[in-house]
Design a protein around this motif. Sequence first.
Motif, mmCIF file in Angstrom:
data_model
loop_
_atom_site.group_PDB
_atom_site.id
_atom_site.type_symbol
_atom_site.label_atom_id
_atom_site.label_comp_id
_atom_site.label_asym_id
_atom_site.label_seq_id
_atom_site.Cartn_x
_atom_site.Cartn_y
_atom_site.Cartn_z
ATOM 1 N N ASP A 17 56.544 10.228 48.192
ATOM 2 C CA ASP A 17 56.547 9.053 49.050
ATOM 3 C C ASP A 17 55.776 7.955 48.319
ATOM 4 O OD1 ASP A 17 56.313 7.125 50.993
ATOM 5 O OD2 ASP A 17 55.544 8.459 52.534
ATOM 6 N N MET A 18 56.462 6.854 48.005
ATOM 7 C CA MET A 18 55.846 5.780 47.230
ATOM 8 C C MET A 18 55.263 4.675 48.098
ATOM 9 S SD MET A 18 55.937 6.379 43.931
ATOM 10 C CE MET A 18 55.978 4.782 43.120
ATOM 11 N N LYS A 19 55.123 4.938 49.389
ATOM 12 C CA LYS A 19 54.533 3.938 50.279
ATOM 13 C C LYS A 19 53.164 3.528 49.757
ATOM 14 C CE LYS A 19 53.107 3.204 55.101
ATOM 15 N NZ LYS A 19 53.774 1.882 55.207
ATOM 16 N N ASP A 20 52.913 2.217 49.747
ATOM 17 C CA ASP A 20 51.652 1.633 49.286
ATOM 18 C C ASP A 20 51.393 1.886 47.810
ATOM 19 O OD1 ASP A 20 51.095 0.670 51.862
ATOM 20 O OD2 ASP A 20 50.184 2.573 52.445
ATOM 21 N N LYS A 21 52.466 2.074 47.028
ATOM 22 C CA LYS A 21 52.351 2.215 45.578
ATOM 23 C C LYS A 21 53.333 1.264 44.907
ATOM 24 C CE LYS A 21 50.903 7.066 45.709
ATOM 25 N NZ LYS A 21 50.918 7.189 47.184
ATOM 26 N N LEU A 22 53.169 1.090 43.608
ATOM 27 C CA LEU A 22 54.076 0.242 42.850
ATOM 28 C C LEU A 22 54.265 0.794 41.446
ATOM 29 C CD1 LEU A 22 52.222 -1.564 40.666
ATOM 30 C CD2 LEU A 22 51.681 -2.850 42.728
ATOM 31 N N PHE A 23 55.375 0.393 40.824
ATOM 32 C CA PHE A 23 55.597 0.617 39.397
ATOM 33 C C PHE A 23 55.169 -0.641 38.658
ATOM 34 C CE2 PHE A 23 59.130 3.587 40.774
ATOM 35 C CZ PHE A 23 58.498 4.743 40.344
ATOM 36 N N ALA A 24 54.271 -0.497 37.687
ATOM 37 C CA ALA A 24 53.821 -1.623 36.865
ATOM 38 C C ALA A 24 54.405 -1.494 35.461
ATOM 39 C CB ALA A 24 52.292 -1.652 36.800
ATOM 40 N N PHE A 25 55.061 -2.549 35.015
ATOM 41 C CA PHE A 25 55.632 -2.633 33.672
ATOM 42 C C PHE A 25 54.793 -3.657 32.906
ATOM 43 C CE2 PHE A 25 58.855 -1.366 36.642
ATOM 44 C CZ PHE A 25 59.679 -0.475 35.978
ATOM 45 N N PRO A 26 53.829 -3.211 32.084
ATOM 46 C CA PRO A 26 52.819 -4.120 31.543
ATOM 47 C C PRO A 26 53.258 -4.976 30.361
ATOM 48 C CG PRO A 26 52.356 -1.881 30.842
ATOM 49 C CD PRO A 26 53.519 -1.796 31.799
ATOM 50 N N LYS A 27 54.305 -4.552 29.631
ATOM 51 C CA LYS A 27 54.640 -5.317 28.429
ATOM 52 C C LYS A 27 56.126 -5.181 28.088
ATOM 53 C CE LYS A 27 53.379 -1.497 25.303
ATOM 54 N NZ LYS A 27 52.462 -1.069 24.225
ATOM 55 N N GLU A 28 56.591 -6.128 27.296
ATOM 56 C CA GLU A 28 57.979 -6.122 26.834
ATOM 57 C C GLU A 28 58.233 -4.893 25.971
ATOM 58 O OE1 GLU A 28 60.213 -8.879 23.668
ATOM 59 O OE2 GLU A 28 59.823 -9.898 25.580
ATOM 60 N N SER A 29 59.385 -4.266 26.183
ATOM 61 C CA SER A 29 59.674 -3.017 25.493
ATOM 62 C C SER A 29 61.166 -2.722 25.586
ATOM 63 C CB SER A 29 58.885 -1.873 26.133
ATOM 64 O OG SER A 29 59.353 -0.610 25.702
ATOM 65 N N SER A 30 61.666 -1.940 24.650
ATOM 66 C CA SER A 30 63.039 -1.421 24.746
ATOM 67 C C SER A 30 63.045 0.065 25.092
ATOM 68 C CB SER A 30 63.783 -1.643 23.418
ATOM 69 O OG SER A 30 63.151 -0.916 22.372
ATOM 70 N N THR A 31 61.854 0.608 25.378
ATOM 71 C CA THR A 31 61.747 2.053 25.619
ATOM 72 C C THR A 31 61.067 2.406 26.936
ATOM 73 O OG1 THR A 31 59.691 2.115 24.339
ATOM 74 C CG2 THR A 31 61.731 2.620 23.162
ATOM 75 N N SER A 32 60.485 1.441 27.628
ATOM 76 C CA SER A 32 59.777 1.715 28.882
ATOM 77 C C SER A 32 60.680 1.406 30.069
ATOM 78 C CB SER A 32 58.507 0.872 28.976
ATOM 79 O OG SER A 32 57.620 1.189 27.921
ATOM 80 N N TYR A 33 60.833 2.395 30.950
ATOM 81 C CA TYR A 33 61.688 2.203 32.125
ATOM 82 C C TYR A 33 61.480 3.348 33.092
ATOM 83 C CZ TYR A 33 64.841 5.589 29.841
ATOM 84 O OH TYR A 33 65.369 6.708 29.238
ATOM 85 N N VAL A 34 62.068 3.205 34.281
ATOM 86 C CA VAL A 34 62.081 4.266 35.275
ATOM 87 C C VAL A 34 63.528 4.595 35.602
ATOM 88 C CG1 VAL A 34 61.370 5.011 37.581
ATOM 89 C CG2 VAL A 34 59.895 3.473 36.263
ATOM 90 N N LYS A 35 63.859 5.863 35.530
ATOM 91 C CA LYS A 35 65.180 6.334 35.925
ATOM 92 C C LYS A 35 65.082 6.865 37.342
ATOM 93 C CE LYS A 35 68.825 9.582 34.526
ATOM 94 N NZ LYS A 35 69.211 10.618 33.520
ATOM 95 N N LEU A 36 65.861 6.279 38.248
ATOM 96 C CA LEU A 36 65.873 6.709 39.634
ATOM 97 C C LEU A 36 66.980 7.733 39.833
ATOM 98 C CD1 LEU A 36 65.415 3.247 41.407
ATOM 99 C CD2 LEU A 36 63.665 4.823 40.577
ATOM 100 N N LEU A 37 66.642 8.837 40.454
ATOM 101 C CA LEU A 37 67.575 9.945 40.613
ATOM 102 C C LEU A 37 68.152 9.919 42.025
ATOM 103 C CD1 LEU A 37 65.365 12.648 38.876
ATOM 104 C CD2 LEU A 37 67.057 11.131 37.839
#
Length: 226
Positions: A17-37
């Motif tokens: 449960d991601m309530k009251d949370k966040l995904f932070a992407f701190p910098k430009e990249s070609s390799t950082s990401y989140v895959k949602l299932l």
Amino acid sequence: MLIWLILWTSGVWGQKDMKDKLFAFPKESSTSYVKLLPEYRGSFSEATVCMRFHSNLTREYSLFSLATWTKENAFLLYYYPDKRNQLLLSVDNEDHYYDLQGNNFTEWTSICATWNSSTWVLWIDGTKYETNAKRKDMKISADHIIIIGQEQDSYGGKFEASQSFVGEITDIIHMWNKTLTDENIMDYFAADEMSGNIINWNGLDYKIFEDVNIQPYVDPYPCISV
């Protein structure tokens, strides 16, 4: 050692449960990401995606990228800033551009995009932008891959740093395989009590790759008792 190796090669994964949370992407990249299932991996011919985010980027970037084996832009939300100030909604590789009215997404912003056989609708903090559909035979096929943080130029990959998202994405990433009504959307903006049946922020399956962090989300506009 084996468990560590599996996590390192496949990404950090979880269901929570991601309530009251966040995904932070701190910098430009070609390799950082989140895959949602997704909870549902079959085909569908209408959809709604809602999310909340902010970014200080002054270049274009991807917000939500769903690809299939045959269509890299099966469902894409992509922003063009500055003077152009347009948000692209692409479905089944067909593009619709929406001219925005003063939004630049540097503050927390909630958006929803809905699509069906007759209309495409974009909502930004309660403002509605609507376009009539041009094609009636569109659908999103099964076995799709959903990525946030990068734009898929091929099925599950071919990322470019210049299209990556830098900023924070939080408490309302939801996706449905149906079109929400205007009343549903407005209720959603007001209360955030609806849960997607494809992507559900309140029971999210995901994999994190490279430099993406989970952090607490603090409401910048809390209710104050009087």
